[in-house]
Design a protein around this motif. Sequence first.
Motif, PDB file in Angstrom:
ATOM      1  N   UNK A   1      -8.264  19.998 -22.283  1.00  0.00           N
ATOM      2  CA  UNK A   1      -8.779  19.129 -23.346  1.00  0.00           C
ATOM      3  C   UNK A   1      -9.730  18.041 -22.842  1.00  0.00           C
ATOM      4  N   UNK A   2      -9.777  17.835 -21.529  1.00  0.00           N
ATOM      5  CA  UNK A   2     -10.561  16.769 -20.904  1.00  0.00           C
ATOM      6  C   UNK A   2     -10.096  15.367 -21.289  1.00  0.00           C
ATOM      7  N   UNK A   3      -8.908  15.229 -21.850  1.00  0.00           N
ATOM      8  CA  UNK A   3      -8.348  13.919 -22.170  1.00  0.00           C
ATOM      9  C   UNK A   3      -7.928  13.253 -20.860  1.00  0.00           C
ATOM     10  N   UNK A   4      -8.291  11.972 -20.724  1.00  0.00           N
ATOM     11  CA  UNK A   4      -7.960  11.214 -19.518  1.00  0.00           C
ATOM     12  C   UNK A   4      -6.630  10.485 -19.666  1.00  0.00           C
ATOM     13  N   UNK A   5      -5.917  10.390 -18.544  1.00  0.00           N
ATOM     14  CA  UNK A   5      -4.638   9.695 -18.498  1.00  0.00           C
ATOM     15  C   UNK A   5      -4.570   8.878 -17.210  1.00  0.00           C
ATOM     16  N   UNK A   6      -3.658   7.915 -17.177  1.00  0.00           N
ATOM     17  CA  UNK A   6      -3.358   7.222 -15.928  1.00  0.00           C
ATOM     18  C   UNK A   6      -1.886   6.868 -15.917  1.00  0.00           C
ATOM     19  N   UNK A   7      -1.358   6.764 -14.721  1.00  0.00           N
ATOM     20  CA  UNK A   7       0.035   6.353 -14.532  1.00  0.00           C
ATOM     21  C   UNK A   7       0.170   5.829 -13.110  1.00  0.00           C
ATOM     22  N   UNK A   8       1.200   5.058 -12.850  1.00  0.00           N
ATOM     23  CA  UNK A   8       1.416   4.590 -11.484  1.00  0.00           C
ATOM     24  C   UNK A   8       1.485   5.775 -10.503  1.00  0.00           C
ATOM     25  N   UNK A   9       0.901   5.600  -9.340  1.00  0.00           N
ATOM     26  CA  UNK A   9       0.881   6.669  -8.338  1.00  0.00           C
ATOM     27  C   UNK A   9       2.298   7.125  -7.992  1.00  0.00           C
ATOM     28  N   UNK A  10       3.215   6.203  -7.918  1.00  0.00           N
ATOM     29  CA  UNK A  10       4.615   6.551  -7.613  1.00  0.00           C
ATOM     30  C   UNK A  10       5.146   7.583  -8.609  1.00  0.00           C
ATOM     31  N   UNK A  11       4.863   7.390  -9.899  1.00  0.00           N
ATOM     32  CA  UNK A  11       5.288   8.349 -10.930  1.00  0.00           C
ATOM     33  C   UNK A  11       4.550   9.670 -10.775  1.00  0.00           C
ATOM     34  N   UNK A  12       3.242   9.594 -10.502  1.00  0.00           N
ATOM     35  CA  UNK A  12       2.456  10.819 -10.350  1.00  0.00           C
ATOM     36  C   UNK A  12       3.029  11.678  -9.223  1.00  0.00           C
TER      37      UNK A  12
ATOM     38  N   UNK B   1      -7.888   7.306  -7.586  1.00  0.00           N
ATOM     39  CA  UNK B   1      -6.739   6.474  -7.251  1.00  0.00           C
ATOM     40  C   UNK B   1      -7.248   5.047  -7.266  1.00  0.00           C
ATOM     41  N   UNK B   2      -6.617   4.187  -8.044  1.00  0.00           N
ATOM     42  CA  UNK B   2      -7.091   2.810  -8.178  1.00  0.00           C
ATOM     43  C   UNK B   2      -6.096   1.834  -7.563  1.00  0.00           C
ATOM     44  N   UNK B   3      -6.620   0.694  -7.154  1.00  0.00           N
ATOM     45  CA  UNK B   3      -5.816  -0.413  -6.632  1.00  0.00           C
ATOM     46  C   UNK B   3      -4.977  -0.046  -5.408  1.00  0.00           C
ATOM     47  N   UNK B   4      -5.391   0.941  -4.632  1.00  0.00           N
ATOM     48  CA  UNK B   4      -4.548   1.402  -3.526  1.00  0.00           C
ATOM     49  C   UNK B   4      -4.592   0.500  -2.299  1.00  0.00           C
ATOM     50  N   UNK B   5      -5.613  -0.313  -2.154  1.00  0.00           N
ATOM     51  CA  UNK B   5      -5.719  -1.174  -0.974  1.00  0.00           C
ATOM     52  C   UNK B   5      -5.434  -2.647  -1.266  1.00  0.00           C
TER      53      UNK B   5
ATOM     54  N   UNK C   1       0.843  -1.182   0.000  1.00  0.00           N
ATOM     55  CA  UNK C   1       0.000   0.000   0.000  1.00  0.00           C
ATOM     56  C   UNK C   1       0.889   1.246   0.000  1.00  0.00           C
ATOM     57  N   UNK C   2       0.450   2.274  -0.729  1.00  0.00           N
ATOM     58  CA  UNK C   2       1.234   3.499  -0.857  1.00  0.00           C
ATOM     59  C   UNK C   2       0.661   4.566   0.066  1.00  0.00           C
ATOM     60  N   UNK C   3       1.526   5.198   0.835  1.00  0.00           N
ATOM     61  CA  UNK C   3       1.120   6.335   1.667  1.00  0.00           C
ATOM     62  C   UNK C   3       1.369   7.598   0.857  1.00  0.00           C
ATOM     63  N   UNK C   4       0.334   8.409   0.710  1.00  0.00           N
ATOM     64  CA  UNK C   4       0.506   9.635  -0.074  1.00  0.00           C
ATOM     65  C   UNK C   4      -0.426  10.718   0.445  1.00  0.00           C
ATOM     66  N   UNK C   5      -0.194  11.923  -0.030  1.00  0.00           N
ATOM     67  CA  UNK C   5      -1.025  13.064   0.342  1.00  0.00           C
ATOM     68  C   UNK C   5      -1.800  13.596  -0.855  1.00  0.00           C
ATOM     69  N   UNK C   6      -2.025  12.756  -1.849  1.00  0.00           N
ATOM     70  CA  UNK C   6      -2.766  13.188  -3.025  1.00  0.00           C
ATOM     71  C   UNK C   6      -4.218  13.460  -2.658  1.00  0.00           C
ATOM     72  N   UNK C   7      -4.782  14.487  -3.292  1.00  0.00           N
ATOM     73  CA  UNK C   7      -6.159  14.872  -3.007  1.00  0.00           C
ATOM     74  C   UNK C   7      -6.981  14.809  -4.293  1.00  0.00           C
ATOM     75  N   UNK C   8      -8.060  14.061  -4.240  1.00  0.00           N
ATOM     76  CA  UNK C   8      -8.936  13.947  -5.404  1.00  0.00           C
ATOM     77  C   UNK C   8      -9.596  15.278  -5.710  1.00  0.00           C
ATOM     78  N   UNK C   9      -9.846  15.502  -6.994  1.00  0.00           N
ATOM     79  CA  UNK C   9     -10.504  16.703  -7.510  1.00  0.00           C
ATOM     80  C   UNK C   9      -9.700  17.974  -7.293  1.00  0.00           C
TER      81      UNK C   9
END
Length: 67
Positions: free
Chosen positions: A47-58, A26-30, A1-9
């Motif tokens: 542009x409203x284009x969606x992206x995803x990347x590993x949380x560690x990279x974000x 945030x997906x697959x965090x638990x 599990x990753x500990x982070x301070x990311x805030x949705x929206x």
Amino acid sequence: MIKNDLKLNKHYLHEKSNNIYELLLLTNINLENKNFIPTAVYKDIKTNVLYSRPIIEFIDKFVEVDI
């Protein structure tokens, strides 16, 4: 599990491109299964284009900003 301070929206600046994105999910965090990588899902606010990347990279490549 990753500990982070990311805030949705909230808005995040990509430090290399200087584009601003909104963090949506945030997906697959638990999950303990290493086959499922914790992922950040975000969209370009222009542009409203969606992206995803590993949380560690974000966490490494984005900083929260107020707009």
